[in-house]
Design an enzyme around this catalytic site. Sequence first.
Site, mmCIF file in Angstrom:
data_model
loop_
_atom_site.group_PDB
_atom_site.id
_atom_site.type_symbol
_atom_site.label_atom_id
_atom_site.label_comp_id
_atom_site.label_asym_id
_atom_site.label_seq_id
_atom_site.Cartn_x
_atom_site.Cartn_y
_atom_site.Cartn_z
ATOM 1 N N LYS A 74 44.626 -8.509 88.068
ATOM 2 C CA LYS A 74 44.813 -7.122 88.516
ATOM 3 C C LYS A 74 46.200 -6.582 88.146
ATOM 4 C CE LYS A 74 44.098 -4.450 92.786
ATOM 5 N NZ LYS A 74 43.649 -4.566 94.182
ATOM 6 N N GLU A 179 42.286 1.983 97.999
ATOM 7 C CA GLU A 179 42.240 1.030 99.115
ATOM 8 C C GLU A 179 42.613 1.653 100.471
ATOM 9 O OE1 GLU A 179 44.668 -2.017 97.390
ATOM 10 O OE2 GLU A 179 43.127 -2.481 95.897
HETATM 11 MG MG MG Z 1 44.248 -6.007 99.265
#
Ligand code: MG
Length: 617
Positions: A74, A179
Amino acid sequence: MSGESQAPAVGIDLGTTYSCVAVWRHNRVEIIPNDQGNRITPSCVSFKETERLVGDSAMNVAASNPVNTVFDAKRLIGRRFSDPLVQKDLMFWSFKVASDQADKPMIVISYMDEEKQFAAEEISSMILTKMKEIAEAFLGCSVKDAVITVPAYFSDSQRRATKEAGTLSGFNVLRIIVEPTAAAIAYGLEKKSSDERNVLIFDLGGGTFDVSLLTMSDGVIKAKSITGDTHLGGEDFDNRMVNYFIEELKRKHKKDISNQSRALRRLKTACERAKRNLSFMAHTTIEIDCLYNGIDFESKISRAKFEELNMDLFEKCIAHVDKCLKDAKMDKASIHDVVLVGGSTRIPKVQQLLQDYFNGKELCKNIHPDEAVASGAAIQAANLSGQGNHKIEGLILHDVTPLSLGIGLIAGEMSVVVPRNTTFPTKKQRIHFTSFDNQTIAEFDVYEGERPRTRDNIQLGKVTLSGIPPAPWSGQKIDVCFDIDANGILNVSAVIQTTGKKSSLTISNVDTMRPKDEIDRMLEDAESCRSEDERHEHRFAVRRSLVDYIYNTRDNISTKRSASHLLAPSTKKIRDEINNAIQWMNANRFAEAEVLVNKRKELESSWVPFITKDSDT
Ligand code: MG
Ligand code: ADP
């Protein structure tokens, strides 16, 4: 629509260190355990001679197979190899990363006796495939639709690459959501009241720390400010404990294992376990058989010691919270909810410091912090696929553009098409006229930023449109369209109105890496350069009006000439002067306003008498 006959859509938190998959079933979110019974799965892939391992099994062999075990994909996804952040990370990885010809980082591993190269999205897709298999085994059917989350600071190219990873895994990616928003949805905060709510999301994970301040009202969720540290999290706490035990080994056993990678990795695994225990117990023990040179290592550590080892790091987290509020110009008393996200927020000291900072306010922590993001993604997935029931329907999620988007005009002027803080999905159209005679090619440079000059903004890419039928200045119209989809992915197209010929932007990765602090810096620059920028705005306005004056005079004269009102010699003189003026404008694109004003006076003094004389006749 009933969801019974359809395979349910899942939500996936594709984390830097751990990933989590969840589904909305039986009127609630269910976190799906993996084949080991764990509710989170390491975002790790290990290549062995004959097989490829993903998740817990990959983590288990990481110590014995360091160069072919890949984690942190990531941190690479959607970035360039030459990116300074990538260059810095490289030094800490046990696997090799090379650059391809297009400056894309490629992970180099040996697999089945061959050297192979994988892009970060391919590694991420292996993790997503694993998450898909976990969901399919649990649900007993094949799963297609998914919502995948990304950090709030992810750039367009990082979001695209994440979506690409989902597609490579056979998912139909319903949406990419950020997120902190997912965590807020998990708590249903957007539904709590119709008044504006300020929500602080504190996300302390394995290797990264993100603080986001969101405001929600009427189902519109906006990010007010985001801050954090790309290298602060659970692994740092583990490392502090590892160093503590290395010193103890030196003292008690006269052995230094700091260069023994296998022993270190085993110690690290044991420390991570001990750290987790210390979130629930006041003391714990570490036992590792045959750690090094036949030593069976055994020791104790208390929660108090663990806190002492990490106190400066915990305090750093709180300082970021303070900065986040300052950036948003908000007082801590105006925060309605503080949400805990990320496995490391299970640490009692972290919770206590945060609660103290907010003067004893209750924190939102009744959803497991390492599951909150996946839970929100699952709710959103059910919502988008029409599988939710009345409890979750009706939630419309809007994100906003963090910076303005626009095209560069000829004199280096930024022409904004999508202003900052526009909620998307959105589509904005702009008509552009050809900017000189017989223009056959138009290049539209796409920029992001708040400054009036393109050179102070970030270039995202370029749309080139050729084959424009020759015409005088302004004679052809081009429709320029900025289309931002629900995932925050931008598509720019340009169409010639008369012929319908179209060209659209393939976002190159050039300079699309835009971490949060860069956005902050750009906004601060725009603020501090206000007076300089106003000067440029004025200059651009004067220039636009002068260009219009020159071309309008020309148009005026040609119409009049065809009506034979003007005497031939004076027409010729003016036409020469107009051509000279057009050339002068091209040669002096960056001339200051004062110079342009003088030029206008000069032209007017020469042309007005003719035009007046002409109108007298
Ligand atoms: Mg996380
Ligand atoms: P990511 O950074 O990938 O989003 P998570 O949010 O799942 O990952 O956080 C993982 C981190 O949380 C790891 O460093 C792990 O050790 C830590 N962690 C998990 N459970 C606990 C716990 N009970 N106490 C302290 N730390 C924990």
